[in-house]
Scaffold this motif. Sequence first.
Motif, PDB file in Angstrom:
ATOM      1  N   GLU A 192     -19.116   7.875   2.727  1.00 33.23           N
ATOM      2  CA  GLU A 192     -17.723   7.429   2.705  1.00 33.23           C
ATOM      3  C   GLU A 192     -17.623   6.062   3.370  1.00 33.23           C
ATOM      4  N   VAL A 193     -16.988   5.139   2.657  1.00 36.00           N
ATOM      5  CA  VAL A 193     -16.854   3.769   3.146  1.00 36.00           C
ATOM      6  C   VAL A 193     -15.381   3.470   3.402  1.00 36.00           C
ATOM      7  N   ASN A 194     -15.109   2.887   4.539  1.00 36.78           N
ATOM      8  CA  ASN A 194     -13.757   2.463   4.899  1.00 36.78           C
ATOM      9  C   ASN A 194     -13.563   1.036   4.376  1.00 36.78           C
ATOM     10  N   VAL A 195     -13.292   0.951   3.083  1.00 37.71           N
ATOM     11  CA  VAL A 195     -13.268  -0.345   2.411  1.00 37.71           C
ATOM     12  C   VAL A 195     -12.165  -1.248   2.965  1.00 37.71           C
ATOM     13  N   SER A 196     -11.011  -0.645   3.268  1.00 35.15           N
ATOM     14  CA  SER A 196      -9.898  -1.483   3.711  1.00 35.15           C
ATOM     15  C   SER A 196      -9.960  -1.780   5.211  1.00 35.15           C
ATOM     16  N   MET A 221     -18.201   6.823  -1.634  1.00 32.18           N
ATOM     17  CA  MET A 221     -16.854   7.360  -1.803  1.00 32.18           C
ATOM     18  C   MET A 221     -15.900   6.539  -0.947  1.00 32.18           C
ATOM     19  N   THR A 222     -14.648   6.411  -1.404  1.00 32.26           N
ATOM     20  CA  THR A 222     -13.653   5.782  -0.537  1.00 32.26           C
ATOM     21  C   THR A 222     -12.269   6.371  -0.761  1.00 32.26           C
ATOM     22  N   VAL A 223     -11.459   6.302   0.278  1.00 32.82           N
ATOM     23  CA  VAL A 223     -10.027   6.605   0.219  1.00 32.82           C
ATOM     24  C   VAL A 223      -9.335   5.320   0.647  1.00 32.82           C
ATOM     25  N   PRO A 224      -8.858   4.516  -0.312  1.00 35.41           N
ATOM     26  CA  PRO A 224      -8.270   3.243   0.106  1.00 35.41           C
ATOM     27  C   PRO A 224      -6.932   3.443   0.794  1.00 35.41           C
ATOM     28  N   GLU A 225      -6.511   2.407   1.435  1.00 37.28           N
ATOM     29  CA  GLU A 225      -5.227   2.400   2.119  1.00 37.28           C
ATOM     30  C   GLU A 225      -4.124   2.681   1.088  1.00 37.28           C
ATOM     31  N   ALA A 226      -3.079   3.400   1.509  1.00 33.65           N
ATOM     32  CA  ALA A 226      -2.002   3.770   0.588  1.00 33.65           C
ATOM     33  C   ALA A 226      -1.281   2.522   0.081  1.00 33.65           C
ATOM     34  N   VAL A 227      -1.003   2.512  -1.225  1.00 33.13           N
ATOM     35  CA  VAL A 227      -0.314   1.359  -1.823  1.00 33.13           C
ATOM     36  C   VAL A 227       0.862   1.854  -2.659  1.00 33.13           C
ATOM     37  N   ASP A 228       1.787   0.953  -2.972  1.00 27.75           N
ATOM     38  CA  ASP A 228       2.947   1.317  -3.785  1.00 27.75           C
ATOM     39  C   ASP A 228       2.613   1.334  -5.268  1.00 27.75           C
ATOM     40  N   GLN A 229       1.833   0.354  -5.686  1.00 23.13           N
ATOM     41  CA  GLN A 229       1.492   0.231  -7.101  1.00 23.13           C
ATOM     42  C   GLN A 229      -0.003   0.484  -7.276  1.00 23.13           C
ATOM     43  N   PRO A 230      -0.362   1.304  -8.284  1.00 24.85           N
ATOM     44  CA  PRO A 230      -1.776   1.618  -8.492  1.00 24.85           C
ATOM     45  C   PRO A 230      -2.654   0.367  -8.532  1.00 24.85           C
ATOM     46  N   GLU A 254     -23.261   7.466  -8.287  1.00 25.44           N
ATOM     47  CA  GLU A 254     -21.880   7.973  -8.197  1.00 25.44           C
ATOM     48  C   GLU A 254     -20.950   7.057  -7.410  1.00 25.44           C
ATOM     49  N   LEU A 255     -19.737   6.927  -7.964  1.00 26.57           N
ATOM     50  CA  LEU A 255     -18.636   6.258  -7.259  1.00 26.57           C
ATOM     51  C   LEU A 255     -17.470   7.237  -7.251  1.00 26.57           C
ATOM     52  N   SER A 256     -17.198   7.837  -6.081  1.00 30.26           N
ATOM     53  CA  SER A 256     -16.098   8.793  -5.946  1.00 30.26           C
ATOM     54  C   SER A 256     -14.879   8.044  -5.440  1.00 30.26           C
ATOM     55  N   MET A 257     -13.963   7.734  -6.357  1.00 32.96           N
ATOM     56  CA  MET A 257     -12.774   6.957  -5.966  1.00 32.96           C
ATOM     57  C   MET A 257     -11.666   7.179  -6.975  1.00 32.96           C
ATOM     58  N   GLY A 258     -10.419   7.155  -6.457  1.00 35.60           N
ATOM     59  CA  GLY A 258      -9.250   7.388  -7.297  1.00 35.60           C
ATOM     60  C   GLY A 258      -8.657   8.747  -7.012  1.00 35.60           C
ATOM     61  N   MET A 259      -7.340   8.757  -6.741  1.00 30.02           N
ATOM     62  CA  MET A 259      -6.595   9.978  -6.464  1.00 30.02           C
ATOM     63  C   MET A 259      -5.395  10.003  -7.410  1.00 30.02           C
ATOM     64  N   SER A 260      -4.425  10.901  -7.157  1.00 28.59           N
ATOM     65  CA  SER A 260      -3.332  11.076  -8.122  1.00 28.59           C
ATOM     66  C   SER A 260      -2.648   9.768  -8.509  1.00 28.59           C
ATOM     67  N   GLY A 261      -2.421   8.888  -7.543  1.00 28.28           N
ATOM     68  CA  GLY A 261      -1.636   7.689  -7.816  1.00 28.28           C
ATOM     69  C   GLY A 261      -2.408   6.564  -8.470  1.00 28.28           C
ATOM     70  N   ASP A 262      -3.719   6.651  -8.470  1.00 34.48           N
ATOM     71  CA  ASP A 262      -4.472   5.460  -8.890  1.00 34.48           C
ATOM     72  C   ASP A 262      -5.791   5.780  -9.605  1.00 34.48           C
ATOM     73  N   TYR A 263      -5.910   7.003 -10.132  1.00 29.39           N
ATOM     74  CA  TYR A 263      -7.220   7.358 -10.716  1.00 29.39           C
ATOM     75  C   TYR A 263      -7.550   6.551 -11.969  1.00 29.39           C
ATOM     76  N   GLU A 264      -6.514   6.129 -12.714  1.00 31.56           N
ATOM     77  CA  GLU A 264      -6.826   5.362 -13.931  1.00 31.56           C
ATOM     78  C   GLU A 264      -7.429   4.000 -13.569  1.00 31.56           C
ATOM     79  N   VAL A 265      -6.844   3.352 -12.558  1.00 31.95           N
ATOM     80  CA  VAL A 265      -7.380   2.066 -12.101  1.00 31.95           C
ATOM     81  C   VAL A 265      -8.805   2.259 -11.584  1.00 31.95           C
TER      82      VAL A 265
END
Length: 233
Positions: free
Chosen positions: A129-133, A165-174, A201-212
């Motif tokens: 897990e990487v803290n990208v932001s 894997m990453t969980v990026p900082e919460a954003v308003d727009q995907p 493997e790249l584990s990234m993307g959650m409900s708000g931004d999985y398409e991006v």
Amino acid sequence: MNTTHASLADRLPEIRARIGAAAARSGRSAEAVTLVAVVKTLSAEVVAEAVRFGLRDLGENRVQEAQAHQLAVPREAARWHLIGHLQRNKAGKVPGLFDVVHSVDDLELATALARRCREAGRVMPVMIEVNVSGEASKFGVMPDALGPLLEQVAPLEGLELRGLMTVPEAVDQPDEARAAFARLRELRDAGAARLGRPLPELSMGMSGDYEVAVEEGATIVRVGSALFGARRA
Ligand SMILES: *Cc1c(COP(=O)(O)O)cnc(C)c1O
């Protein structure tokens, strides 16, 4: 019960279609992306239902909750992904409960987990897990410490280092998450070059931004609320 049925029945095909379309935009097939259904906080009944709907990869945040869910859903009915922070003193429970660990972020944890997996006679696929932001409050190794950690984790017997894997900082727009996803991909490419072997493997993307995330190369997306509705807690 029926509401859950109806909503998952509506949402799942829609999400699969969106993943497939995003994969196509990145020149890949839908099969190149694994949908992990994040079942944290859900009742065991709903988890069982998710499996009946064909969801075979389940994401859990907590060791104890996975244990509770597995009283209702057979261990072998799904691949169980640990996506939340793991405390070193819980590492011993992981080989029995999980098939993939996304959240390895320091050497002591990796070493403890490797030993427990060897004792259990298992080789555990793991991601770092990487803290990208670079937020102070978050889990994950900082990008500038990633290279050395990869070199230390890669040779550990009992673990199979698969990617990041990453969980990026919460954003308003995907789309605001795009740079973080691209950064994880670049870090993965640099890490693979450093190790001299692929990190698929790249584990990234959650409900708000999985398409991006898929457009930026995600091979695993972790989706909870878009599948199951908003969590209560
Ligand atoms: C909760 C969680 C998710 C899913 O979040 P949603 O926004 O509900 O899709 C994904 N990854 C991690 C690490 C989580 O903790």
